[in-house]
Write an enzyme that holds these catalytic residues in place. Structure first.
Site, PDB file in Angstrom:
ATOM      1  N   CYS A  95      61.230  37.568  19.459  1.00 10.31           N
ATOM      2  CA  CYS A  95      62.441  37.603  20.286  1.00 10.31           C
ATOM      3  C   CYS A  95      62.305  36.639  21.457  1.00 10.31           C
ATOM      4  O   CYS A  95      63.225  35.871  21.767  1.00 10.31           O
ATOM      5  CB  CYS A  95      62.698  39.014  20.809  1.00 10.31           C
ATOM      6  SG  CYS A  95      63.091  40.234  19.529  1.00 10.31           S
ATOM      7  N   CYS A 148      60.003  41.992  20.405  1.00 12.55           N
ATOM      8  CA  CYS A 148      58.715  41.448  19.979  1.00 12.55           C
ATOM      9  C   CYS A 148      58.585  40.006  20.445  1.00 12.55           C
ATOM     10  O   CYS A 148      59.485  39.442  21.052  1.00 12.55           O
ATOM     11  CB  CYS A 148      58.585  41.515  18.450  1.00 12.55           C
ATOM     12  SG  CYS A 148      59.860  40.562  17.598  1.00 12.55           S
ATOM     13  N   ASP A 187      41.001  38.423  42.192  1.00 13.07           N
ATOM     14  CA  ASP A 187      40.697  37.708  40.954  1.00 13.07           C
ATOM     15  C   ASP A 187      41.840  37.786  39.943  1.00 13.07           C
ATOM     16  O   ASP A 187      41.800  37.088  38.930  1.00 13.07           O
ATOM     17  CB  ASP A 187      39.436  38.290  40.308  1.00 13.07           C
ATOM     18  CG  ASP A 187      38.213  38.180  41.201  1.00 13.07           C
ATOM     19  OD1 ASP A 187      38.078  37.145  41.864  1.00 13.07           O
ATOM     20  OD2 ASP A 187      37.420  39.133  41.242  1.00 13.07           O
ATOM     21  N   ASP A 230      33.311  35.400  39.336  1.00 15.34           N
ATOM     22  CA  ASP A 230      33.435  35.776  40.727  1.00 15.34           C
ATOM     23  C   ASP A 230      32.055  36.238  41.185  1.00 15.34           C
ATOM     24  O   ASP A 230      31.185  36.531  40.356  1.00 15.34           O
ATOM     25  CB  ASP A 230      34.470  36.891  40.877  1.00 15.34           C
ATOM     26  CG  ASP A 230      34.553  37.420  42.296  1.00 15.34           C
ATOM     27  OD1 ASP A 230      34.649  36.605  43.232  1.00 15.34           O
ATOM     28  OD2 ASP A 230      34.502  38.653  42.463  1.00 15.34           O
ATOM     29  N   ASP A 281      36.230  41.209  39.421  1.00 14.28           N
ATOM     30  CA  ASP A 281      36.452  42.647  39.590  1.00 14.28           C
ATOM     31  C   ASP A 281      37.433  42.975  40.696  1.00 14.28           C
ATOM     32  O   ASP A 281      37.796  44.130  40.878  1.00 14.28           O
ATOM     33  CB  ASP A 281      35.133  43.359  39.886  1.00 14.28           C
ATOM     34  CG  ASP A 281      34.703  43.202  41.339  1.00 14.28           C
ATOM     35  OD1 ASP A 281      34.866  42.085  41.888  1.00 14.28           O
ATOM     36  OD2 ASP A 281      34.228  44.182  41.930  1.00 14.28           O
TER      37      ASP A 281
END
Length: 746
Positions: free
Chosen positions: A34, A31, A638, A434, A634
């Protein structure tokens, strides 16, 4: 907003003469605590100047003097309870984690065992009073508590050893108290308390928290998908030419100066320089350019790009970890590793709440025992304190709000995959877009036609006939614009495709050419009266295709192609500005195209011809100015910027790497949903805070009552059940959310 100047290359940070950046594979982390604990261990080592542990990639990034051995780090990690192995500096791009999707079977099994325990409570509401025998409740609750819930005890023990508190510690204490009290009552020889068992409390809490952990594990697995999608761009084989013969070899066997053969449609395996051939190369994943770009001898190509119709011979200049694609992968990994994990409000509260509850319980036990001499009554009151402090509502507070908020968002086309985005969206002050596929539709279309002679119908018929068999994006756009009547019964012959220039062919005995200005010049055709129109269209960022009859040496017409603005793009920018959020456009496309889109949408600033590293640097620059930044894109290019931003928002239908690197995906690809995603995130975060308040206020009120003996375990359990109902009911109010509602924080 200001952007750093575009840089055509990915520049890694220079290393100090005495310091070295090393990477280690880490095994055994469960997790975020940690990773945080391991970072603290590494930063305390003598000589270490910095350490970052990435839970998603299971890697540690450590900066330390060159003279220190890697074994020092490996040993420190081992003593902390994990395993480490150094990654060679010349290794290929980081491979995706081998971690499979999280196993949901423990959650299902815990739910199956818990439902019979909770059912009597539900029947009680309906006026039916019955209860399972105590021994059957014990049989159902024990495996949930000590088998399925064993991980919470382990995590709680590690937290105690580190002198910290976390939700696992609260779960372990609260459920153990409920289970222990129930077992005590079940075994009570007097039998007076057999009706008051709390096995359903311990089992239900374990089940709900297991479900939350499962959702968190899925999110971490999805985070690694960005790197897996980028890895998929790297071919496994390369075709090299030696002594006039071509042969396929593993990509890792290619060395600099090898001659790599690229056939039509193949993906480029290395960075290199073209020595033979002409072609159009699709570099959209690297530059954001919406159209394939002409490439000829002397031009550079990058790993991951897709070759067009022409064959190329490329001399390798960079391979493996040195390629542009590999560095983009590292940028994504580094950006993810640099993100400080958001500390949950519940975890922050638990660091103080746990010792306070233990002190109150101990004080209650001692006080009542000393005052009354009744050890059994003192124990019941002390356990009541622990039962009323059971973190059921705390465990539900954030998951309930997240599930309700993300469910409402999903119904309206907003997919929230990274729950940390919900917690940070309320602070967004700048949105970076973008261009290609984000504010625009992402595919070229015929926008304008200019005639030198003839008529538009005849010109279109000639152009469509010449381009009938071409797969070039501009040819497809031309055919789409012409429709069914495009060819007008004409037939072309002797068609020749000239990669990087255009096409030639004969129609009714006349030879025609169609392509770029270079093709016209090769055939002695001058733009003539269309030169001024061509200059204006190019300045606006359009791609041009000329049509000319070779016999006349004069152009017949000019076609201008461009990427059309999405219908809602301008409204989306206006909506964000009305919310007080600054907007910017940053693209790898040409300056003319960027300028046109910026003018049409009304963004506050724009920057063009920016490569992936430059996009990530632009986002970092805005963050240094004090902005909380959302990046909307997209494309694969990017992905580094999406990972570097406080929140990444990907357009649905875009590249997998962009979608996986983002915390939010707009499934309809509608930029107007950007403001809506920020709105639902603000509202969901507000519900999380409200739920944590209500979950805490019950403890504030009920803990003193329990300590004073004014509550019994039954009332304590009812109070905690009421707190759970209140936080769930409050979260369900998010189901009424609609994207067009005024933005608020409630």
């Amino acid at each position: 907003m200001r952007f750093p100047p575009p840089n055509p290359t990915v520049a890694l940070a220079p290393q100090n003469d005495t310091l070295e950046h090393r990477i280690f594979d880490i095994k055994g982390m469960r997790c975020g605590s940690c990773a945080a604990r391991l970072e603290a261990v590494l930063e305390k080592l003598d000589g270490v100047r910095g350490a970052r542990v990435n839970l998603a990639t299971e890697r540690a990034h450590v900066t330390l003097p060159r003279i220190l051995p890697a074994s020092m780090v490996v040993e420190a990690v081992r003593k902390a309870g994990y395993e480490a192995s150094p990654v060679p500096s010349n290794a290929s791009p980081p491979t995706a984690s081998s971690r499979e999707l999280p196993d949901g079977r423990p959650v299902v099994l815990a739910a199956i065992l818990s439902v019979p325990l909770v059912a009597p409570m539900l029947f009680t509401v309906a006026g039916v009073h019955w209860m399972l025998p105590g021994w059957l409740q014990l049989l159902l609750a024990t495996p949930v508590q000590f088998w399925l819930g064993l991980q919470f005890y382990r995590s709680a023990w590690k937290a105690l050893r580190a002198a910290t508190g976390n939700m696992d510690l609260l779960v372990a204490i609260g459920t153990s108290a409920a289970f222990g009290l129930s077992l005590f009552q079940l075994l009570d020889p007097a039998g007076a308390l057999h009706a008051h068992l709390y096995f359903e409390t311990s089992a239900t809490v374990i089940t709900l928290v297991l479900f939350g952990k499962w959702l968190e594990a899925r999110a971490k697995h999805q985070a690694m998908s960005a790197i897996r999608a980028l890895q998929a761009l790297r071919p496994k084989l390369a075709r090299i030419r030696t002594h006039g013969a071509d042969r396929d070899i593993p990509i890792d066997s290619v060395v600099p100066d090898d001659l790599v053969v690229l056939r039509a449609g193949e993906r480029v395996p290395v960075d290199g320089v073209i020595v033979e051939g002409l072609s159009d190369v699709d570099e959209s994943m690297l530059t954001g350019e919406s159209l394939p770009v002409p490439r000829q001898p002397g031009d550079r190509v990058s790993s991951g790009a897709i070759n067009g119709a022409g064959a190329l011979l490329v001399r390798a200049t960079a391979i493996g970890a040195d390629t542009l694609l590999a560095q983009i992968i590292r940028l994504v990994e580094d950006a993810q590793a640099a993100k400080a994990p958001i500390q949950r409000l519940a975890d922050r509260a638990s660091t103080v709440f746990v010792p306070i509850v233990l002190l109150i319980a101990a004080g209650t036990l001692a006080g009542w025992w000393l005052l009354t001499g009744d050890a059994e009554g003192a124990l019941i009151n002390a356990v009541t304190v622990l039962v009323v402090a059971c973190p059921c509502a705390l465990g539900l507070a954030t998951p309930a709000a997240i599930m309700a908020g993300t469910g409402a968002a999903a119904r309206h086309g907003i997919l929230v995959k990274d729950v940390t985005a919900i917690e940070t969206a309320r602070q967004i002050s700048a949105v970076v877009f973008d261009k290609t596929g984000t504010l625009t539709e992402g595919r070229p279309q015929l926008l304008e036609t200019r005639l030198a002679s003839g008529n538009t119908v005849a010109l279109m018929a000639l152009a469509v006939t010449l381009q009938e068999g071409s797969d070039h994006p501009l040819a497809r756009a031309l055919r789409d614009a012409a429709g069914a009547a495009g060819k007008a019964g004409l037939t072309a012959s002797a068609i020749h495709t000239l990669p990087g220039r255009g096409v030639t062919g004969e129609i009714d005995g006349e030879r025609y050419i169609m392509g770029n200005l270079r093709l016209l010049e090769e055939h002695g055709v001058h733009p003539g009266p269309l030169a001024e129109d061509a200059a204006r269209l190019e300045q606006d960022g359009h791609s041009l295709a000329w049509l000319a009859r070779v016999r006349d040496g004069q152009p017949l017409g000019l076609f201008a192609f461009g990427d059309r603005l999405r219908p809602t793009a301008a409204a989306a920018v206006r909506r964000l500005r009305s919310l007080g959020i600054q907007t910017a456009l940053i693209t790898g496309d040409n300056a003319g195209s960027a300028r046109r889109v910026a003018a049409e949408t009304g963004v506050d600033s724009h920057s063009a011809q920016v490569l992936p590293a430059g996009k990530a640097r632009a986002v970092e620059a805005l963050k240094r100015e004090g902005h909380r930044v959302a990046m909307v894109g997209d494309g694969i290019n990017d992905a580094p910027a999406l990972a570097a931003a406080d929140i990444g928002i990907a357009m649905g239908g875009g590249a997998d790497a962009a979608i996986h690197a983002a915390g939010i995906t707009l499934m309809r690809g509608d930029p107007a949903l950007v403001a809506a995603s920020i709105d639902i995130s603000r509202r969901t975060y507000a519900k999380m805070r409200q739920n944590l308040f209500w979950a805490s206020i019950y403890n504030v009120v009920c803990l003193p009552l329990a300590a004073l003996g004014l509550l019994n375990p039954v009332a304590a359990g009812a109070a905690m059940a009421l707190s759970s109902v209140s936080v769930v009911a409050n979260a369900l109010l998010l189901r009424r959310w609609r994207p067009n509602e005024p933005t608020g924080d409630s």
